[in-house]
Design an enzyme around this catalytic site. Sequence first.
Site, short mmCIF file in Angstrom:
data_model
loop_
_atom_site.label_atom_id
_atom_site.label_comp_id
_atom_site.label_asym_id
_atom_site.label_seq_id
_atom_site.Cartn_x
_atom_site.Cartn_y
_atom_site.Cartn_z
N GLU A 35 4.17 -15.88 4.57
CA GLU A 35 4.22 -17.13 3.25
C GLU A 35 5.34 -17.85 2.97
O GLU A 35 6.41 -16.85 3.43
CB GLU A 35 3.81 -16.32 1.77
CG GLU A 35 3.35 -17.43 1.32
CD GLU A 35 2.97 -16.81 -0.63
OE1 GLU A 35 2.88 -15.80 -0.06
OE2 GLU A 35 2.83 -17.67 -0.84
N ARG A 260 3.77 -0.07 5.97
CA ARG A 260 5.23 -1.04 6.67
C ARG A 260 5.87 -0.01 7.10
O ARG A 260 6.02 0.87 6.66
CB ARG A 260 5.45 -2.07 4.60
CG ARG A 260 3.54 -2.94 4.01
CD ARG A 260 4.66 -2.98 2.97
NE ARG A 260 5.66 -4.06 2.61
CZ ARG A 260 4.42 -4.99 2.41
NH1 ARG A 260 4.05 -5.08 2.94
NH2 ARG A 260 6.10 -5.72 2.35
N LYS A 270 9.88 -9.74 -1.02
CA LYS A 270 10.76 -11.10 -1.07
C LYS A 270 11.29 -11.27 -2.20
O LYS A 270 11.95 -12.22 -3.07
CB LYS A 270 9.79 -12.19 -0.62
CG LYS A 270 10.37 -12.55 1.33
CD LYS A 270 9.11 -13.99 2.28
CE LYS A 270 7.45 -13.26 1.59
NZ LYS A 270 6.81 -13.92 2.34
P1 ATP Z 1 7.15 -9.25 0.35
O1 ATP Z 1 6.25 -8.31 0.21
O2 ATP Z 1 8.69 -9.19 1.14
O3 ATP Z 1 7.00 -10.58 0.18
P2 ATP Z 1 4.89 -10.36 2.33
O4 ATP Z 1 3.70 -9.36 3.41
O5 ATP Z 1 3.68 -11.05 0.75
O6 ATP Z 1 6.15 -9.58 2.33
P3 ATP Z 1 4.23 -12.27 4.13
O7 ATP Z 1 5.28 -13.77 4.71
O8 ATP Z 1 3.07 -12.36 3.56
O9 ATP Z 1 5.66 -11.53 3.47
O10 ATP Z 1 3.73 -11.17 5.31
C1 ATP Z 1 3.94 -11.38 6.49
C2 ATP Z 1 3.48 -10.69 7.92
O11 ATP Z 1 4.63 -9.93 7.55
C3 ATP Z 1 2.19 -10.43 7.24
O12 ATP Z 1 1.06 -10.13 7.85
C4 ATP Z 1 3.11 -8.45 6.07
O13 ATP Z 1 1.37 -7.32 6.75
C5 ATP Z 1 3.72 -8.50 7.10
N1 ATP Z 1 4.99 -7.70 6.36
C6 ATP Z 1 5.96 -8.01 5.32
N2 ATP Z 1 6.25 -6.44 4.99
C7 ATP Z 1 6.18 -6.13 5.45
C8 ATP Z 1 6.93 -4.95 6.32
N3 ATP Z 1 7.57 -3.86 5.15
N4 ATP Z 1 6.76 -3.71 7.13
C9 ATP Z 1 5.95 -4.72 7.88
N5 ATP Z 1 5.37 -5.98 8.03
C10 ATP Z 1 5.40 -6.24 6.84
MG MG Z 2 3.07 -12.09 0.57
#
Ligand code: ATP
Ligand code: MG
Length: 557
Positions: A35, A260, A270
């Site tokens: 995102e 994660r 983020k």
């Molecule tokens: P955050 O919680 O940091 O905002 P998010 O999951 O909301 O992370 P996205 O941009 O939606 O961020 O994530 C893109 C991809 O990266 C998704 O498939 C998510 O599952 C993966 N991802 C995000 N954080 C991690 C992590 N700490 N370890 C492994 N994969 C991750």
């Molecule tokens: Mg997200």
Amino acid sequence: MSGRGSGRDFVHEIIDDHNRNGRFDGRIRTRFPPEPNGYLHIGHAKSIALNFGIAEEYGGKCNLRFDDTNPTKEGDEYVNSIIEDIRWLGFDWEDRLYFASNYFDQLYDWAVELIRMGKAYVDDLSAEEMSEHRGTLTTPGKDSPFRDRSMEENLDLFDRMRKGEFKDGERVLRAKIDMAHPNMNMRDPVMYRILHVPHHNTGDKWCIYPSYDWTHGQSDSIEGITQSICTLEFENHRPLYDWFLDQLDIYHPQQIEFARLNISYTVMSKRRLLQLVEEKHVNGWDDPRMPTLSGMRRRGYPPSAIREFLSRVGVAKVNSTIAVELLEHIVREDLNRTAPRYMGVLDPLRVEIEGVGDRDDFMDVSVNPEDPSAGTRKVPFSKDIFIERSDFMEDPVKKFHRLSPGKEVRLRNAYLVTCTDVVKDDGEVVALICKADPDSRGGNAPDGRRVKGTIHWVSAPHAVNAEVRLYDKLFTVEDPLSEKGDFPDYIDEDSLKTLNDCKVEPAVSDLGIGESFQFERLGYFCKDPDTSDDGIVLNRTITLRDTWAKIQKQAQK
Ligand code: ATP
Ligand code: MG
């Protein structure tokens, strides 16, 4: 923990199974779906390496798809930084750059289809009323009084939502599933909300936006994704994604969830990182103390080290936290192999040398002892040099093998020198006088006598000034989120130290921004983008001290 290179993790096992039973006809199509509401962190890198890595290993392809359904938080700055960071990590989506917003028309049509099937309805409840109706984990929810609207009325209201006849939050479109479902995600989830906000990609075209849950699975389906790999928190969204795909009767990817990546002494979300940036606890998303890829790049972490780290950590089904020292250890290993060596003095003390160095003298020095193919370079020497203030003690403590009055040390790659005099001003040591053994050129004793200490130096007339920034862990505690109070309370105020009067050998001037090198005895460094005609700014990437080895040893005891 199994690395991707060694053995099989459960994700690979599932894919092998799919290939064996022909589920996707042997086809592999993965995607990384960020995102664009922040910069990427090393947790995202894990997902990137997994998705792109699997595509490569199995001869498939991996898409880059921006999940851009929330225009209030998303924007082009983030899109561009994400693209730059993935390229830097070394992965390539070729021409497969997609946006969920490209599918808004299709999603709208599918929503209309669900309404026609009696599987979606427009709800007028307010956000608070909706959450009251939702029930809890242990009690069922209640049906909305608007749940049984006629299909005609729903179609008309949804059309008017799209045309902009209602205000933000006045109505939503919901899936009609089951308000008593044990999985809260199945209790008539929201599919569309009204938001009179322009979108970075679609501009003013829409004032209703699809929810993430309504968008994600269908986007995967449109792109023909085979394995939709995501993190564990989406496990209980899977029944909902399956439900949508089943109702629409369209192509069905397989979702697979993994744990994660978490790393000690930092936060990995983020939202939290944005808070650090907005409240100015750090100097932007690419502050070298941040766990962001842009921060790590600025700090001098090689992308190859990050990939190696992710591969060693492997893929797991249970959440855990990895010690940051492992990452640092791998960065150090990588740089030890590749980084050219230079000399620089962070806290300079002037030394006058007697007996040698009257004229310009150039020492032949190996560029990288770990890599003979890197050759040698010439380092200017003269009778005026700088050494590190901490390499001299007027009253040496026991086992201090460096310089003190009457003591002999080796100036690395230059001469053996003995301290003959100490110059003081107001009691403070301001300079040293040393006598060199002219027969010790290169730093070798002519008679084979033993000289224990070796120190680094920079020729004063040739030295270039530099500002050096030293970094430490951003937080003082392993898990700032599990502590009392707000996590920024645990920021280490000393995590950034700036030294303004460092002296470095002239060759450092010619290095490019971000190019890694070692200062002998001090650690690995690289030039910061803040470098300008006004001066060189260097970041210390990491010291030479291997704290990981120590942790390993303690664990074995
Ligand atoms: P955050 O919680 O940091 O905002 P998010 O999951 O909301 O992370 P996205 O941009 O939606 O961020 O994530 C893109 C991809 O990266 C998704 O498939 C998510 O599952 C993966 N991802 C995000 N954080 C991690 C992590 N700490 N370890 C492994 N994969 C991750
Ligand atoms: Mg997200």
